[in-house]
Design a protein around this motif. Structure first.
Motif, PDB file in Angstrom:
ATOM      1  N   ASN A  40       0.793  -1.188  -0.122  1.00 60.52           N
ATOM      2  CA  ASN A  40       0.112  -0.351   0.128  1.00 60.52           C
ATOM      3  C   ASN A  40       0.921   1.305   0.137  1.00 60.52           C
ATOM      4  N   ALA A  41       0.211   2.335  -0.054  1.00 65.70           N
ATOM      5  CA  ALA A  41       1.131   3.692   0.035  1.00 65.70           C
ATOM      6  C   ALA A  41       1.745   4.070   1.025  1.00 65.70           C
ATOM      7  N   VAL A  42       1.155   3.659   2.462  1.00 68.44           N
ATOM      8  CA  VAL A  42       1.882   3.739   3.531  1.00 68.44           C
ATOM      9  C   VAL A  42       3.058   2.904   3.723  1.00 68.44           C
ATOM     10  N   SER A  43       3.156   1.816   3.169  1.00 65.49           N
ATOM     11  CA  SER A  43       4.671   0.927   3.196  1.00 65.49           C
ATOM     12  C   SER A  43       5.411   1.510   2.370  1.00 65.49           C
ATOM     13  N   PHE A  44       4.877   2.112   1.021  1.00 67.07           N
ATOM     14  CA  PHE A  44       5.876   2.730  -0.066  1.00 67.07           C
ATOM     15  C   PHE A  44       6.506   4.120   0.935  1.00 67.07           C
ATOM     16  N   SER A  45       5.709   4.895   1.217  1.00 67.83           N
ATOM     17  CA  SER A  45       6.025   6.052   2.147  1.00 67.83           C
ATOM     18  C   SER A  45       7.334   5.641   2.994  1.00 67.83           C
ATOM     19  N   ALA A  46       6.714   4.556   3.865  1.00 70.03           N
ATOM     20  CA  ALA A  46       7.890   4.478   5.023  1.00 70.03           C
ATOM     21  C   ALA A  46       9.148   3.846   4.367  1.00 70.03           C
ATOM     22  N   ALA A  47       9.127   3.202   3.168  1.00 67.96           N
ATOM     23  CA  ALA A  47      10.427   2.764   2.751  1.00 67.96           C
ATOM     24  C   ALA A  47      11.228   3.942   2.207  1.00 67.96           C
ATOM     25  N   VAL A  48      10.667   4.951   1.820  1.00 73.58           N
ATOM     26  CA  VAL A  48      11.398   6.110   1.268  1.00 73.58           C
ATOM     27  C   VAL A  48      11.754   6.997   2.562  1.00 73.58           C
ATOM     28  N   CYS A  49      10.992   6.845   3.499  1.00 71.43           N
ATOM     29  CA  CYS A  49      11.480   7.732   4.764  1.00 71.43           C
ATOM     30  C   CYS A  49      12.836   7.248   5.417  1.00 71.43           C
ATOM     31  N   HIS A  50      12.661   5.720   5.298  1.00 68.68           N
ATOM     32  CA  HIS A  50      13.601   5.061   5.773  1.00 68.68           C
ATOM     33  C   HIS A  50      15.033   5.247   4.805  1.00 68.68           C
ATOM     34  N   TRP A  51      14.817   5.394   3.732  1.00 64.76           N
ATOM     35  CA  TRP A  51      15.928   5.543   2.713  1.00 64.76           C
ATOM     36  C   TRP A  51      16.622   6.918   2.892  1.00 64.76           C
ATOM     37  N   PHE A  52      15.755   8.002   3.053  1.00 70.73           N
ATOM     38  CA  PHE A  52      16.333   9.134   3.582  1.00 70.73           C
ATOM     39  C   PHE A  52      17.050   9.245   4.555  1.00 70.73           C
ATOM     40  N   LYS A  53      16.620   8.424   5.709  1.00 68.62           N
ATOM     41  CA  LYS A  53      17.190   8.709   7.185  1.00 68.62           C
ATOM     42  C   LYS A  53      18.450   7.691   7.110  1.00 68.62           C
ATOM     43  N   ASP A  54      18.556   6.633   6.353  1.00 69.72           N
ATOM     44  CA  ASP A  54      19.544   5.632   6.514  1.00 69.72           C
ATOM     45  C   ASP A  54      20.865   6.112   6.012  1.00 69.72           C
ATOM     46  N   GLY A  55      21.867   5.751   6.729  1.00 66.37           N
ATOM     47  CA  GLY A  55      23.502   6.250   5.997  1.00 66.37           C
ATOM     48  C   GLY A  55      23.969   5.154   5.208  1.00 66.37           C
ATOM     49  N   LYS A  56      23.341   3.999   4.939  1.00 62.47           N
ATOM     50  CA  LYS A  56      23.834   2.938   4.088  1.00 62.47           C
ATOM     51  C   LYS A  56      23.761   3.286   2.622  1.00 62.47           C
ATOM     52  N   LYS A  57      24.658   2.783   1.757  1.00 61.86           N
ATOM     53  CA  LYS A  57      24.593   2.906   0.465  1.00 61.86           C
ATOM     54  C   LYS A  57      23.177   1.992  -0.283  1.00 61.86           C
ATOM     55  N   HIS A  58      22.346   2.574  -0.746  1.00 58.08           N
ATOM     56  CA  HIS A  58      21.250   1.828  -1.290  1.00 58.08           C
ATOM     57  C   HIS A  58      21.543   1.276  -2.835  1.00 58.08           C
ATOM     58  N   LEU A  59      21.234   0.244  -3.004  1.00 57.14           N
ATOM     59  CA  LEU A  59      21.481  -0.622  -4.144  1.00 57.14           C
ATOM     60  C   LEU A  59      20.468  -0.485  -5.256  1.00 57.14           C
ATOM     61  N   LYS A  60      19.100  -0.624  -4.758  1.00 59.32           N
ATOM     62  CA  LYS A  60      18.134  -0.740  -5.620  1.00 59.32           C
ATOM     63  C   LYS A  60      17.491   0.451  -6.146  1.00 59.32           C
ATOM     64  N   TYR A  61      17.057   1.206  -5.462  1.00 65.99           N
ATOM     65  CA  TYR A  61      16.387   2.406  -5.986  1.00 65.99           C
ATOM     66  C   TYR A  61      17.046   3.812  -5.396  1.00 65.99           C
ATOM     67  N   ILE A  62      16.706   4.831  -6.269  1.00 65.16           N
ATOM     68  CA  ILE A  62      17.155   6.206  -5.804  1.00 65.16           C
ATOM     69  C   ILE A  62      15.888   6.972  -5.779  1.00 65.16           C
ATOM     70  N   TYR A  63      15.493   7.596  -4.572  1.00 64.46           N
ATOM     71  CA  TYR A  63      14.458   8.512  -4.468  1.00 64.46           C
ATOM     72  C   TYR A  63      14.458   9.788  -4.588  1.00 64.46           C
ATOM     73  N   GLN A  64      13.627  10.638  -4.986  1.00 62.44           N
ATOM     74  CA  GLN A  64      13.402  12.046  -4.948  1.00 62.44           C
ATOM     75  C   GLN A  64      11.917  12.128  -4.560  1.00 62.44           C
ATOM     76  N   ARG A  65      12.037  13.385  -3.524  1.00 62.08           N
ATOM     77  CA  ARG A  65      10.291  13.572  -3.211  1.00 62.08           C
ATOM     78  C   ARG A  65      10.397  15.335  -3.036  1.00 62.08           C
ATOM     79  N   GLU A  66       9.220  15.621  -3.386  1.00 60.86           N
ATOM     80  CA  GLU A  66       8.812  16.980  -3.478  1.00 60.86           C
ATOM     81  C   GLU A  66       7.442  17.441  -3.356  1.00 60.86           C
ATOM     82  N   TYR A  67       7.290  18.606  -2.831  1.00 55.86           N
ATOM     83  CA  TYR A  67       5.855  19.016  -2.674  1.00 55.86           C
ATOM     84  C   TYR A  67       5.353  19.821  -3.962  1.00 55.86           C
ATOM     85  N   ILE A  68       4.520  19.599  -4.473  1.00 52.72           N
ATOM     86  CA  ILE A  68       3.899  20.054  -5.728  1.00 52.72           C
ATOM     87  C   ILE A  68       2.448  20.629  -5.431  1.00 52.72           C
ATOM     88  N   PRO A  69       2.033  21.894  -6.068  1.00 50.24           N
ATOM     89  CA  PRO A  69       0.638  22.089  -5.896  1.00 50.24           C
ATOM     90  C   PRO A  69      -0.401  20.993  -6.372  1.00 50.24           C
TER      91      PRO A  69
END
Length: 98
Positions: A40-69
């Motif tokens: 679901n969307a909550v699990s995806f958002s949690a994965a992105v949040c962990h990706w941004f907070k984690d200091g490890k090198k991530h091998l699978k995806y690179i994420y970008q998030r931004e607020y848009i109108p």
């Protein structure tokens, strides 16, 4: 960010493959979750949040998030559907007396 900004803006995610650099998914959390196979969307958002907070090198995806109108994506994002809970029967009013 204030509550007013959350109402008028939406979080937009862009996801790239870390190895090839090609675009994998873009959209709101529900759209990206469906594209990437998250439950679901909550699990995806949690994965992105962990990706941004984690200091490890991530091998699978690179994420970008931004607020848009929200007005820019009104037609793209499906409306949120919430399940309505049934009212609990009240013990003293739902049963006939006597």
């Amino acid at each position: 960010m204030s509550a007013r900004e959350y109402y008028h803006h939406v979080m937009w995610y862009t996801v790239w493959d870390a190895k090839t650099g090609e675009l994998v998914a873009a959209g709101a959390s529900a759209m990206c979750a469906a594209k990437l196979g998250y439950k679901n969307a909550v699990s995806f958002s949690a994965a992105v949040c962990h990706w941004f907070k984690d200091g490890k090198k991530h091998l699978k995806y690179i994420y970008q998030r931004e607020y848009i109108p929200r007005s820019e994506v009104d037609g793209l994002i499906p409306p949120a559907h919430r399940k309505r809970k049934k009212a609990c029967p009240c013990a003293n009013t739902d049963k006939p007396k006597g």
